[in-house]
Design an enzyme around this catalytic site. Structure first.
Site, mmCIF file in Angstrom:
data_model
loop_
_atom_site.group_PDB
_atom_site.id
_atom_site.type_symbol
_atom_site.label_atom_id
_atom_site.label_comp_id
_atom_site.label_asym_id
_atom_site.label_seq_id
_atom_site.Cartn_x
_atom_site.Cartn_y
_atom_site.Cartn_z
ATOM 1 N N HIS A 293 0.773 -1.235 0.000
ATOM 2 C CA HIS A 293 0.000 0.000 0.000
ATOM 3 C C HIS A 293 0.804 1.283 0.000
ATOM 4 O O HIS A 293 0.213 2.365 -0.016
ATOM 5 C CB HIS A 293 -0.957 0.004 1.203
ATOM 6 C CG HIS A 293 -0.274 -0.096 2.535
ATOM 7 N ND1 HIS A 293 -0.947 0.102 3.726
ATOM 8 C CD2 HIS A 293 1.006 -0.388 2.889
ATOM 9 C CE1 HIS A 293 -0.099 -0.056 4.731
ATOM 10 N NE2 HIS A 293 1.066 -0.354 4.252
ATOM 11 N N HIS A 294 2.126 1.212 0.033
ATOM 12 C CA HIS A 294 2.925 2.441 0.079
ATOM 13 C C HIS A 294 3.350 2.953 -1.295
ATOM 14 O O HIS A 294 3.712 4.129 -1.419
ATOM 15 C CB HIS A 294 4.184 2.230 0.925
ATOM 16 C CG HIS A 294 3.922 2.001 2.369
ATOM 17 N ND1 HIS A 294 3.152 2.849 3.136
ATOM 18 C CD2 HIS A 294 4.340 1.004 3.215
ATOM 19 C CE1 HIS A 294 3.103 2.386 4.385
ATOM 20 N NE2 HIS A 294 3.795 1.279 4.447
ATOM 21 N N ALA A 295 3.351 2.099 -2.308
ATOM 22 C CA ALA A 295 3.813 2.530 -3.627
ATOM 23 C C ALA A 295 2.969 3.689 -4.129
ATOM 24 O O ALA A 295 1.735 3.677 -4.032
ATOM 25 C CB ALA A 295 3.760 1.367 -4.612
ATOM 26 N N HIS B 61 0.457 3.670 7.921
ATOM 27 C CA HIS B 61 -0.577 4.384 7.191
ATOM 28 C C HIS B 61 -0.643 3.913 5.734
ATOM 29 O O HIS B 61 0.380 3.764 5.069
ATOM 30 C CB HIS B 61 -0.278 5.893 7.223
ATOM 31 C CG HIS B 61 -1.229 6.722 6.437
ATOM 32 N ND1 HIS B 61 -0.815 7.727 5.591
ATOM 33 C CD2 HIS B 61 -2.580 6.696 6.364
ATOM 34 C CE1 HIS B 61 -1.869 8.305 5.040
ATOM 35 N NE2 HIS B 61 -2.945 7.685 5.493
ATOM 36 N N ASP C 25 -0.761 5.127 2.895
ATOM 37 C CA ASP C 25 -0.581 6.419 2.219
ATOM 38 C C ASP C 25 -0.724 6.345 0.715
ATOM 39 O O ASP C 25 -1.287 7.247 0.087
ATOM 40 C CB ASP C 25 0.770 7.038 2.598
ATOM 41 C CG ASP C 25 1.963 6.137 2.289
ATOM 42 O OD1 ASP C 25 1.777 4.905 2.138
ATOM 43 O OD2 ASP C 25 3.093 6.664 2.212
#
Length: 390
Positions: free
Chosen positions: A131-133, A171, A173
């Protein structure tokens, strides 16, 4: 619609390997798959391998120049362009990086397609949840954002309301950024407070762009939050928002790094509480999204003790064959764990905290309690924007 669940799996996803000293050890995926099999869950789900996401799919979220940079680094890791977050300590370049990252993304996209088209009621890709990419760069062990790509594909297929719930310790993000301006997607992230953990975002004041106010929700939990506080926060925010938004599909990310044994973060959540949230997400999907549920993995760096058990529970919940927490772990799996890692595997599917207890928001709140302050901050920031009482 098929009543069966799909488990998205291709053995090649274990090639997502940043190297022997990196915390994102792909053995966590292999051991999870073996534990799912050891419990006979293969007979309860359809095991499906989707094709890798092609360039046109990747471009639903990612910039073309970034995709080309990943491809170049995949061919020659020494040429990785740090301007795109590649070749860094968090995201070292490795041969075949593009191919395996696209394959993981393809499993999540395939899961979304299967659920939307009624080929499966639920679909799980525990190799996903990266989920950070960002659209233009790698971040936080994540090359392509499969969660965002799955949601973008749902929108492309005609979905008008999608809720994304992220309970990873970090998070979500990248997913928030991808849909910051899109009111069709409600992103909800429960995570350790940005003051104490990467990526230092996910403040309650982050509520979406002017065109999508109230579409981003962030519950920033104080370090040290345990089962009762974590579940209180989840149930004080998520169900009411899901009920209001009434999604056509629920997409959830189940990073196991909230666990008290995780070496990279500071929450104190048990496996039993993680399982309780998985069950709650399953119930929310049935209550508000006609059962359409796409469940993803995520972080988790206690790769033997925690991750395989947590995500095996997730598969079992999606399959409708929940594993009782006190269940003994199959001996054959424990032997395989020792053979592969020289670590002793856990003996049961519980941390001994079942049943977990927590108090609902309706019981009142303590203004001096840091957990309640976090919940109240999130509710006050978003609920009025959605016409709800904070």
């Amino acid at each position: 619609m098929s009543g069966r669940a799909q488990l998205m799996w291709d053995e090649a996803v274990t090639g997502y390997d940043f190297g022997p000293d990196h915390p994102m050890d792909p053995v966590r995926l292999a051991l999870t798959r073996r534990l799912v099999d050891a419990f006979g869950l293969d007979r309860e789900v359809d095991v499906v391998s989707a094709k890798a996401a092609g360039d046109s799919t990747l471009r639903l979220v990612h910039r073309e120049d970034y995709i080309e940079a990943v491809k170049a680094a995949s061919v020659d890791p020494r040429a990785a362009d740090g301007a795109y977050g590649l070749g860094t300590m968090d995201d070292p370049a490795f041969a075949g990086m593009h191919e395996v990252s696209a394959l993981i993304a393809g499993q999540s996209v395939g899961a979304a397609e299967a659920v939307w088209r009624g080929e499966a009621l639920h679909a799980v890709n525990f190799a996903g949840g990266l989920h950070h990419a960002m659209p233009g760069g790698a971040s936080g062990f994540c090359i392509y954002n499969d969660a965002s790509l799955a949601i973008a594909r749902l929108l492309e297929l005609g979905a008008e309301r999608v809720v994304y719930v992220d309970v990873d310790v970090h998070h979500g993000d990248g997913v928030q950024a991808a849909f910051w301006e899109d009111p069709r997607v409600l992103t909800v992230s429960l995570h350790e407070h940005p003051r104490t953990l990467f990526p230092q975002t996910g403040w309650p004041e982050e509520t979406g762009a002017a065109s999508a106010e109230g579409s981003a929700v962030n519950v920033a939990l104080p370090a040290g939050t345990g089962d009762a506080g974590w579940l209180r926060a989840f149930h004080s925010v998520v169900p009411e928002l899901v009920a209001d938004f009434r999604p056509q599909v629920l997409v959830t990310q189940h990073g196991a790094d909230t666990h008290f044994e995780d070496p990279l973060a500071h929450l104190a959540v048990s496996l039993d509480a993680q399982r309780a949230v998985q069950v709650a997400c399953h119930e929310l999907a049935h209550e508000y999204a006609e059962g359409r549920w796409v469940a993803l993995g995520g972080g988790g760096y206690a790769v033997v003790d925690v991750v395989p058990r947590s995500w095996t529970h997730l598969v079992a919940v999606a399959a409708g064959r929940e594993i009782a927490p006190e269940t003994v772990v199959p001996e054959g799996w424990r032997q395989e764990v020792f053979a592969r890692t020289r670590q002793l595997a856990p003996a049961r599917m519980t941390d001994g905290r079942w049943p977990v207890s927590w108090k609902g928001w309706e019981s009142g709140y303590d203004p001096a309690d840091r957990l309640d302050q976090a919940v109240l901050a999130a509710r006050r920031a978003v609920f009025p924007l959605r016409g709800l009482l904070a």
